[in-house]
Design an enzyme around this catalytic site. Structure first.
Site, PDB file in Angstrom:
ATOM      1  CE1 TYR A  87      -3.256  -2.949   1.569  1.00  0.00           C
ATOM      2  CE2 TYR A  87      -1.483  -3.199   3.153  1.00  0.00           C
ATOM      3  CZ  TYR A  87      -2.646  -3.663   2.583  1.00  0.00           C
ATOM      4  OH  TYR A  87      -3.200  -4.834   3.025  1.00  0.00           O
ATOM      5  CG  ASP A 118      -0.236   3.930   5.521  1.00  0.00           C
ATOM      6  OD1 ASP A 118      -1.206   3.829   6.305  1.00  0.00           O
ATOM      7  OD2 ASP A 118       0.109   5.017   5.006  1.00  0.00           O
ATOM      8  CD  GLU A 177      -3.253   8.018   9.750  1.00  0.00           C
ATOM      9  OE1 GLU A 177      -2.295   7.254   9.581  1.00  0.00           O
ATOM     10  OE2 GLU A 177      -4.188   8.141   8.939  1.00  0.00           O
ATOM     11  CB  CYS A 203      -6.165   5.566   8.900  1.00  0.00           C
ATOM     12  SG  CYS A 203      -6.904   4.369   7.756  1.00  0.00           S
ATOM     13  CD  GLU A 225      -1.396   2.311  -4.057  1.00  0.00           C
ATOM     14  OE1 GLU A 225      -2.601   2.357  -4.370  1.00  0.00           O
ATOM     15  OE2 GLU A 225      -0.994   2.249  -2.886  1.00  0.00           O
TER      16      GLU A 225
END
Length: 362
Positions: free
Chosen positions: A214, A295, A354, A320, A235
């Protein structure tokens, strides 16, 4: 109706409550106390999006409570947004109110700014954009000293650049980032810089390789690549991949191989479930992975990808969504311990936060 007022006087209390919440979520895993990285109290948000609400002959910036599209909160200024956004808002409003060409069927405005001072405005319409609109928009972009994008169904007209330039300092080195219009970027630049420095320190200097899942536009890739021998980064978004490739080239980072695969697809490739043409010419067995950096989106890692990370000595995880972070740690807790954790307050005055953890093999 005016915009909700922020309360900087209550910030310390809210931040302490978030720290307590994160500590409780990670308590089952014997995590150390979270390191705390606060936010500026005002003007911290580098992105903002507004619908336009028409009253008589005037259009106003507007926001809505979740689930309510009929009672607008009319906005004149937006204290959580960057000073550049706040300076641009009245000037843009005056421009569309003075121009029928700019205002006709304009329904949404998006701002994208950077700590480095760059700005891009996106104007969204329910009509085709013609040469007259482009001429007016070119004058406006020059007057405001911004790049400008016009969007309507099937159209995307770019005046200037379709991205902004950000500059963030990590361990004394300044990295330059292209951040494309319409793609994800970290909204709080000051806290993003703190996240990058924390991740850089937590990873440490290594003599082996890093797998990154990611990777987005290369936000973490650039500084982390300087800590390892080489990086394999993945990605799925084509826009983000193109931005990441440009950012690697702009910063002279040449030890990263980037492939457009989802984390799930890379898991299948590493498990030799099936081959992928996008990995042609890349020898996965030549990598000596010691660390993995993830992430993920709010849903966290899927069970198979989470299981994949178990292979690595170190798992550096930025999240997150602390709830899905805790669920992923629960899956890994029998083989990995949480040696460091951190709270990054990207979103003051909200419950969102976060978090970062470093998990190391027992």
């Amino acid at each position: 109706m005016s915009a909700p007022k922020i309360d900087p006087a209550s910030y310390a209390t809210q931040l302490a409550e978030k720290q307590q919440r994160l500590s409780e979520l990670l308590a089952p895993f014997d995590a150390p106390a979270p390191e705390l990285f606060d936010s500026p109290r005002e003007h911290y948000r580098l992105r903002a999006e507004f619908r336009l609400w028409r009253e008589g002959e005037q259009r106003h910036y507007a926001m809505f409570e979740a689930g309510d599209k009929h009672r607008p909160i009319l906005i004149d200024d937006f204290p959580i947004a960057s000073t550049r956004i706040n300076a641009l808002m009245p000037r843009l409003k005056a421009a569309w109110q003075a121009s029928a060409t700019l205002s006709f069927k304009l329904f949404q405005v998006e701002f994208l700014t950077t700590l480095a001072g760059d700005a891009l405005i996106t104007l969204c319409y329910h009509r085709p954009l013609d040469a007259l609109w482009q001429a007016e928009a070119e004058r406006l972009a020059e007057e405001l000293d911004v790049s400008l994008v016009g969007r309507s169904r099937g159209q995307r007209l770019v005046i200037g650049r379709d991205h902004v330039i950000e500059k963030l300092e990590v361990a004394g080195r300044r990295f330059r980032y292209r951040q494309p219009e319409g793609a994800f970027t970290q909204p709080n630049g000051v806290v993003c810089e703190k996240m990058l420095n924390w991740a850089f320190e937590a990873l440490g200097q290594r003599d082996d390789d890093l797998l990154e899942l990611y990777c987005g536009n290369g936000n973490f890739t650039l500084p982390l690549a300087t800590r390892v021998r080489q990086v394999l980064a993945t990605e799925i978004s084509k826009t983000s991949v193109n931005a990441a490739l440009a950012n690697l080239a702009d910063n002279g980072v040449n030890n990263v191989s980037l492939v457009r695969l989802s984390a799930e697809e890379l898991t299948e490739a590493l498990n030799e479930v099936r081959p992928f043409r996008r990995l042609a010419g890349l020898d996965l067995k030549s990598y000596e992975f010691g660390s993995v950096f993830v992430d993920p989106p709010r849903a966290g890692m899927d069970p198979d990808t989470c299981e994949l990370t178990r292979r690595f000595q170190r798992i550096l995880y930025i999240s997150c969504n602390p709830e899905t972070l805790a669920a992923n740690i629960a899956q890994l807790h029998d083989t990995h311990r949480v040696s460091r954790c951190a709270l990054f307050d990207q979103f003051p005055y909200t419950h969102h936060m976060e978090a970062g953890v470093l998990l190391e093999r027992r």
